[in-house]
Enzyme design. Structure first.
Site, short mmCIF file in Angstrom:
data_model
loop_
_atom_site.label_atom_id
_atom_site.label_comp_id
_atom_site.label_asym_id
_atom_site.label_seq_id
_atom_site.Cartn_x
_atom_site.Cartn_y
_atom_site.Cartn_z
N LYS A 275 50.75 54.72 39.30
CA LYS A 275 52.12 55.76 38.50
C LYS A 275 52.35 57.03 38.74
CE LYS A 275 52.42 58.99 34.06
NZ LYS A 275 52.37 58.60 32.62
N GLU B 90 42.21 53.10 45.11
CA GLU B 90 42.23 51.92 45.66
C GLU B 90 43.75 50.99 46.23
OE1 GLU B 90 39.34 53.89 42.13
OE2 GLU B 90 40.89 53.48 43.23
N GLY C 117 48.79 54.80 31.54
CA GLY C 117 48.75 53.64 32.18
C GLY C 117 48.34 52.46 31.25
N ARG C 118 47.61 52.77 30.07
CA ARG C 118 47.11 52.38 29.48
C ARG C 118 47.84 51.14 28.48
NH1 ARG C 118 44.14 56.33 29.17
NH2 ARG C 118 44.35 57.77 27.17
N GLU D 6 38.69 54.36 27.04
CA GLU D 6 39.51 55.75 27.78
C GLU D 6 40.03 56.49 27.14
OE1 GLU D 6 40.70 55.09 32.37
OE2 GLU D 6 43.04 54.97 30.91
N HIS E 279 26.83 31.30 22.62
CA HIS E 279 25.00 31.49 23.21
C HIS E 279 24.85 32.74 24.47
CE1 HIS E 279 25.56 27.30 22.36
NE2 HIS E 279 26.84 27.31 21.99
N LYS F 120 36.10 60.92 40.83
CA LYS F 120 36.96 60.20 41.95
C LYS F 120 37.10 61.96 42.58
CE LYS F 120 40.46 58.30 39.46
NZ LYS F 120 41.81 58.36 38.11
#
Length: 496
Positions: free
Chosen positions: A172, A178, A233-234, A319, A349, A461
């Site tokens: 965005k 990253e 973003g999410r 978030e 399991h 950050k």
């Protein structure tokens, strides 16, 4: 003592668009539900829903709307942001996505570079739809590059064919560390494999709100797809962030994905609270918080195709609502529990021992699909066993078992929902994601939390920058204003 069965519960079955929500094992009686709906109205939930779809600035900390619903508004009915209809711009992106689907020929690999909300949604959709029987696929290898760890980068570059690879850079802000570092590494790989500057330019695409930064990186203007500040973003998989879905499975499949989400939007917007699936799911979790002070909940999709769904949901919920103060800066009594999960029956399991006999009550959302996900001769028999395990686990958790041996005693009274999808295809995948988006927003409204910002992710950050500089320098570090004594000592361990 078991939870109340459906016959004694207050209208446990709710449906919309073929999706069934069964809340019978929540243990909430008619009086309990009435109290919950009163709480919702006291929190002005109906007004919140209207404001959400009306483009009001409900993201109060950043003074902007949260209008991801506009991205799947296939009817193109006007959606106003500060007096401007945004639908022409959204429709233009749809047109460009469809055109791009028709242009890409001979592409063997797509490297989608993004992290967080730029990664989870499209990765989940590509993985889930790959299991849909008879789905039309263009057969490209779709690679998702998120982690700054070069192990993921190396694995992708070993498989991809550089001269027939396209790269989509999704950020965005176009400043995400990253993403930009991984993008530079992929461009370097293309150069090292003999691609000219012109060929590289034709291979790079971007999805961003920061067009100048994308152009400065070397992305051609007509390869940049817009992203608006009123989309978090999410909540962005419905935008050009979802390009991989259209490119891999065709634009019609992408439209089906949007259509499923739009159907849930219409339900969330218009259904009375007492019949509103996202609201009922949110209120059932709120009830368990108030009654049992639960600290976590699990989501278990009994469909291997949805194994990525809990990871997507972790970001969406934690978030959005993982906060300790409300919209007014005051401490909250409740906020988002820890979210975890994985596909059933594998999960049985792993951690179901704790769910059944642990000291904490952990509510569960079971998700089941009516139809098998393959045409194998064994599909029906396998699917029958899969569903029987889903139903049996919910029953055992609710009712428990008393014996003279404490080790073999199940306390029961462990609440759960059962969500049933008619099938798993693009429509119902879109509906499922939108259902949980709306539930997350509802919970935020009930807790008076802003579900559309995420200030808590920023501090780490900022602190990482001086630490990275110290690691790069390689010398001995002393504690200072940006690096405390423990971290300085740890840096020195790495620099030895």
């Amino acid at each position: 003592m078991s939870l109340k069965p459906a016959a004694q519960n207050s209208q446990p079955l709710h449906q919309t668009n073929g999706i069934v929500l069964d809340s019978a094992y929540q243990g909430i009686d008619a009086a309990g539900w009435n109290s919950l709906f009163q709480q919702a109205r006291k929190a002005q939930l109906e007004q919140f829903i209207a404001d959400l779809f009306g483009g009001k600035h409900i993201n109060n900390s950043e003074d902007r709307p949260a209008l991801h619903s506009a991205l799947r508004n296939l009817d193109k009915s006007p959606v106003l942001v500060d007096g401007k209809d945004v639908m022409p711009d959204v429709a233009e992106v749809w047109h460009r996505i469809e055109a791009l689907c028709n242009k890409w020929v001979g592409v063997t690999d797509v490297i989608h570079i993004g992290i967080g909300g730029s990664d989870f949604g499209p990765r989940l959709a590509i993985e889930a739809l790959a299991h849909v029987p008879d789905i039309e696929s263009r057969g490209m290898r779709m690679h998702f590059l998120a982690n700054i760890d070069t192990a993921e980068l190396n694995r992708i570059l070993q498989r991809a064919l550089p001269h027939s690879t396209k790269v989509i850079i999704v950020s965005k802000s176009f400043t995400t560390l990253e993403t930009t570092m991984n993008a530079k590494a992929v461009v370097k790989w293309l150069k090292n494999n003999g691609l000219t500057e012109s060929q590289i330019g034709k291979s790079l695409f971007a999805v961003t709100a920061n067009v100048p930064a994308a152009e400065a990186f070397g992305i051609e203007q007509d390869h940049i797809y817009p992203f608006w500040d009123w989309v978090g973003g999410r909540y962005s998989v419905w935008s050009a962030v979802g390009l991989p879905i259209a490119l891999q499975y065709g634009f019609d499949t992408f439209k089906e994905f949007l259509s499923g989400a739009q159907a849930i939007d219409q339900h969330f917007k218009t259904a009375p609270l007492e019949e509103n699936l996202p609201v009922i799911m949110a209120l059932s979790l709120l009830y368990q918080q108030q009654k049992h002070h639960i600290k976590s909940y699990a989501v278990i999709p009994y469909a291997d195709a949805l194994d990525w769904f809990p990871k997507w949901l972790q970001q969406l919920d934690m978030e959005s609502n993982g906060k300790s103060v409300d919209r007014d800066g005051k401490p909250v009594k409740f906020s988002c529990p820890v979210v975890f999960g994985s596909s059933g029956s594998n999960a049985q399991h792993s951690y179901f021992q704790l769910l059944h006999q642990g000291t904490e009550i952990i509510p569960i959302d079971f998700i089941a699909v009516r139809e098998p996900m393959s045409h194998l001769p064994e599909a029906k028999a396998h699917h029958r066993i899969l569903l029987s395990n889903c139903l049996a686990q919910a029953q055992a958790l609710a009712n428990g078992k008393k014996t003279d041996n404490p080790n073999n005693t199940y306390p029961g009274k462990r609440p759960s929902n059962l969500l049933i999808l008619p099938k798993l295809n693009a429509f119902y995948l879109g509906a499922l994601l939108a259902l949980y988006e709306s539930r997350t927003a509802t919970l935020g409204a009930l807790w008076n939390i802003n579900s559309f910002d995420q200030p808590g992710v920023e501090l780490g950050k900022v602190l990482a920058k001086p630490i990275e500089a110290a690691l790069k320098d390689g010398g001995t570090v002393q504690a200072n204003a940006g690096i405390d004594e423990v971290t300085a000592a740890r840096i020195n361990l790495f620099n030895q």
